[in-house]
Structures are given as C-alpha cells and as structure tokens.
Write a protein that holds these residues in place. Structure first.
Motif, PDB file in Angstrom:
ATOM      1  N   LEU A 133      36.127  41.971  34.085  1.00 53.40           N
ATOM      2  CA  LEU A 133      36.850  41.005  34.907  1.00 53.40           C
ATOM      3  C   LEU A 133      36.005  39.755  35.125  1.00 53.40           C
ATOM      4  N   TYR A 134      34.734  39.960  35.453  1.00 57.05           N
ATOM      5  CA  TYR A 134      33.841  38.829  35.711  1.00 57.05           C
ATOM      6  C   TYR A 134      33.648  37.981  34.454  1.00 57.05           C
ATOM      7  N   GLU A 135      33.334  38.631  33.343  1.00 56.62           N
ATOM      8  CA  GLU A 135      33.067  37.890  32.111  1.00 56.62           C
ATOM      9  C   GLU A 135      34.331  37.243  31.557  1.00 56.62           C
ATOM     10  N   GLY A 136      35.488  37.762  31.968  1.00 55.93           N
ATOM     11  CA  GLY A 136      36.747  37.154  31.555  1.00 55.93           C
ATOM     12  C   GLY A 136      37.169  36.004  32.455  1.00 55.93           C
ATOM     13  N   GLY A 137      36.337  35.707  33.448  1.00 53.35           N
ATOM     14  CA  GLY A 137      36.653  34.597  34.338  1.00 53.35           C
ATOM     15  C   GLY A 137      37.561  34.967  35.495  1.00 53.35           C
ATOM     16  N   ASP A 138      37.896  36.257  35.631  1.00 52.76           N
ATOM     17  CA  ASP A 138      38.763  36.705  36.723  1.00 52.76           C
ATOM     18  C   ASP A 138      37.889  37.068  37.925  1.00 52.76           C
ATOM     19  N   TYR A 139      37.296  36.048  38.516  1.00 54.71           N
ATOM     20  CA  TYR A 139      36.272  36.264  39.544  1.00 54.71           C
ATOM     21  C   TYR A 139      36.820  36.933  40.797  1.00 54.71           C
ATOM     22  N   ALA A 140      37.972  36.484  41.268  1.00 53.85           N
ATOM     23  CA  ALA A 140      38.545  37.075  42.486  1.00 53.85           C
ATOM     24  C   ALA A 140      38.845  38.556  42.277  1.00 53.85           C
ATOM     25  N   GLU A 141      39.380  38.899  41.111  1.00 54.63           N
ATOM     26  CA  GLU A 141      39.712  40.291  40.830  1.00 54.63           C
ATOM     27  C   GLU A 141      38.456  41.147  40.742  1.00 54.63           C
ATOM     28  N   ALA A 142      37.388  40.584  40.153  1.00 52.48           N
ATOM     29  CA  ALA A 142      36.129  41.320  40.035  1.00 52.48           C
ATOM     30  C   ALA A 142      35.549  41.616  41.413  1.00 52.48           C
ATOM     31  N   VAL A 143      35.557  40.616  42.281  1.00 54.76           N
ATOM     32  CA  VAL A 143      35.017  40.795  43.627  1.00 54.76           C
ATOM     33  C   VAL A 143      35.855  41.792  44.416  1.00 54.76           C
ATOM     34  N   GLU A 144      37.176  41.663  44.334  1.00 54.88           N
ATOM     35  CA  GLU A 144      38.072  42.598  45.034  1.00 54.88           C
ATOM     36  C   GLU A 144      37.826  44.026  44.563  1.00 54.88           C
ATOM     37  N   LYS A 145      37.631  44.199  43.261  1.00 50.75           N
ATOM     38  CA  LYS A 145      37.363  45.526  42.708  1.00 50.75           C
ATOM     39  C   LYS A 145      36.068  46.092  43.269  1.00 50.75           C
ATOM     40  N   SER A 146      35.041  45.253  43.375  1.00 49.24           N
ATOM     41  CA  SER A 146      33.756  45.733  43.897  1.00 49.24           C
ATOM     42  C   SER A 146      33.885  46.158  45.355  1.00 49.24           C
ATOM     43  N   PHE A 147      34.668  45.425  46.132  1.00 50.22           N
ATOM     44  CA  PHE A 147      34.878  45.797  47.529  1.00 50.22           C
ATOM     45  C   PHE A 147      35.597  47.148  47.635  1.00 50.22           C
ATOM     46  N   LYS A 148      36.560  47.358  46.752  1.00 46.53           N
ATOM     47  CA  LYS A 148      37.306  48.618  46.757  1.00 46.53           C
ATOM     48  C   LYS A 148      36.396  49.797  46.408  1.00 46.53           C
ATOM     49  N   LEU A 149      35.442  49.554  45.503  1.00 43.85           N
ATOM     50  CA  LEU A 149      34.510  50.623  45.119  1.00 43.85           C
ATOM     51  C   LEU A 149      33.648  51.045  46.299  1.00 43.85           C
ATOM     52  N   VAL A 150      33.239  50.092  47.117  1.00 44.01           N
ATOM     53  CA  VAL A 150      32.462  50.418  48.319  1.00 44.01           C
ATOM     54  C   VAL A 150      33.317  51.238  49.281  1.00 44.01           C
ATOM     55  N   ARG A 151      34.554  50.824  49.461  1.00 45.00           N
ATOM     56  CA  ARG A 151      35.462  51.561  50.352  1.00 45.00           C
ATOM     57  C   ARG A 151      35.708  52.977  49.824  1.00 45.00           C
TER      58      ARG A 151
END
Length: 240
Positions: A133-151
């Motif tokens: 997601l990050y390398e594809g330029g989908d920054y918001a989606e990458a960050v949201e995914k990381s937050f979900k992993l913590v949860r």
C-alpha cells in the motif's frame, strides 16, 4: 541508469497522471479537428508538454529524462495552426508511448529515497501488510492498516481493542521497563502510545484520504504503529 528521487510507487502514480492528462488531450484533438480550434489545442498541448517535463525532473535525479521527453514531443511550427496540428498530434502520441515505456522501465530504476528503503525495518507484521500500500502511493490506506494491526494485537492479548480498555479492563502489562522504580512510567508510556494510535485512527477515519499525501508523514505514522507492535510483543494480560 535512472535514479529515482521518490518511492517507485509514487513515481508510477505521477507518470500515470501525466498519461491520463495526455489521453484527455487526445480526445480534445478530435474536438479541435471538428471545430477548427487548432490554435487553442496547440496551446493546451504546449502546457501539458511543459508540465510533464517539469514533473519528470522532480521524479528522476537525471535531468536528461525531462529533456528526452521534451525532445520526443517536439513538432515544430508551420505556416498556420492548422498545418502544425497533425504533426503535434503525432508528437502527443509518441509522448504517450514514451511515458508508458518509462513506467515499464521503473523496475530497472535505482536509488529510491531513503524513506522507501527504511520501511523494511518496520515491525515484520506492519511491513508485510502495509508495504504494498505504501509503495503504491496509497498512504492513507497503509497508515489505517497499521493502526488496525495494533488494535488487533490488543484484542488478541486482552479481548479489548482500544489502549485505554486493554490497560484498564484487560489488565495489560508490558515487560521492558529499564528498572523497577520506573515501571509505572513505562506502562503509562505504552498505554498512551496505544491511546494516541486510537485517537489518530478516529481522526483520520473522518476524511477520505486521512490528510496523508506526504510519504514521509505516512512513514512516521507507520513507525509509530511499528513501535507499538514491538512493545506489545512482550505484553500479556494479568486478568484472572
């Protein structure tokens, strides 16, 4: 050898945007032919050509990339806009072909920004599930995914997915304090870190792009989630 100034995914996204603009210009060429608006179309083409060349200089270390595009799309001027038009239209087609080839050669390019390389040092789970997601330029989606992993990690440990509930009702405890007398500070530090992630997630869920368009800022959020995941590796619930 082509050297990138930005992450490969971001470069691809930027070139694709210039291709879309060029294709839109090709559609407008038909309007110019049917209405005689050759001069107007030539002006729009010149602007697209100039902006594309300028964009390329921000994506590649070598300025020759922008100059090569300019050379590929040159058409010259003839006695009138009407006679210049067909040559310029051909130059547009050649320019679009050249830009598509540039995307095809991206895998051969080197020298991605340090921020793109540093993503490999993130927590393995964050890296595995957010990298594309990050390398594809989908920054918001990458960050949201990381937050979900913590949860998800908090829920797996305590049955609660927010930091406040995990440390409260879930009696979460994290090994890793530097000394016994500062253990409370350490526990509160990890708790407030997970609570901050909760807040950031809530804030960003109310906008379409999470207000994250900058790769460095997105990487910093990923690093925040990565730190939380590393700390939670040594966590367990003291609940009976």
């Amino acid at each position: 050898m082509s050297k990138l100034l930005k992450p490969r995914g971001e470069v691809k996204k930027a070139i694709a945007a210039r291709i879309r603009a060029g294709k839109d210009l090709a559609v407008k060429a038909e309007i110019a032919e049917s209405t005689g608006g050759y001069e107007d179309w030539l002006f729009i083409f010149a602007k697209w050509r100039e902006e594309t060349a300028a964009e390329l200089t921000t994506l590649y270390e070598e300025r020759d990339i922008g100059r090569e595009f300019t050379a590929v799309t040159v058409s010259g001027e003839y006695s009138s806009p009407r006679f210049t038009f067909p040559y310029t239209k051909s130059a547009l087609e050649l320019g679009l072909y050249w830009l598509n080839s540039l995307i095809g050669r991206l895998e051969l390019a080197v020298g991605e920004s340090p921020d793109a390389i540093a993503i490999e040092s993130l927590h393995p789970e964050i890296y595995a599930k957010c990298r594309n997601l990050y390398e594809g330029g989908d920054y918001a989606e990458a960050v949201e995914k990381s937050f979900k992993l913590v949860r998800d990690k908090l829920r797996a440990l305590t049955g609660y997915e927010t930091g406040s509930e995990a440390f409260g009702k879930g009696h979460l405890y994290v090994d890793g304090a530097a000394a016994t007398h500062v253990d409370d500070d350490f526990q509160n530090g990890v708790k407030f870190l997970t609570m901050a992630i909760d807040r950031f997630r809530n804030e960003k869920s109310h906008t379409a792009d999470g207000n994250i368009s900058d790769p460095i800022r997105a990487y910093e959020y990923l690093r925040l989630s990565s730190l939380a995941m590393h700390l939670l590796e040594a966590a367990y619930s003291r609940s009976s």
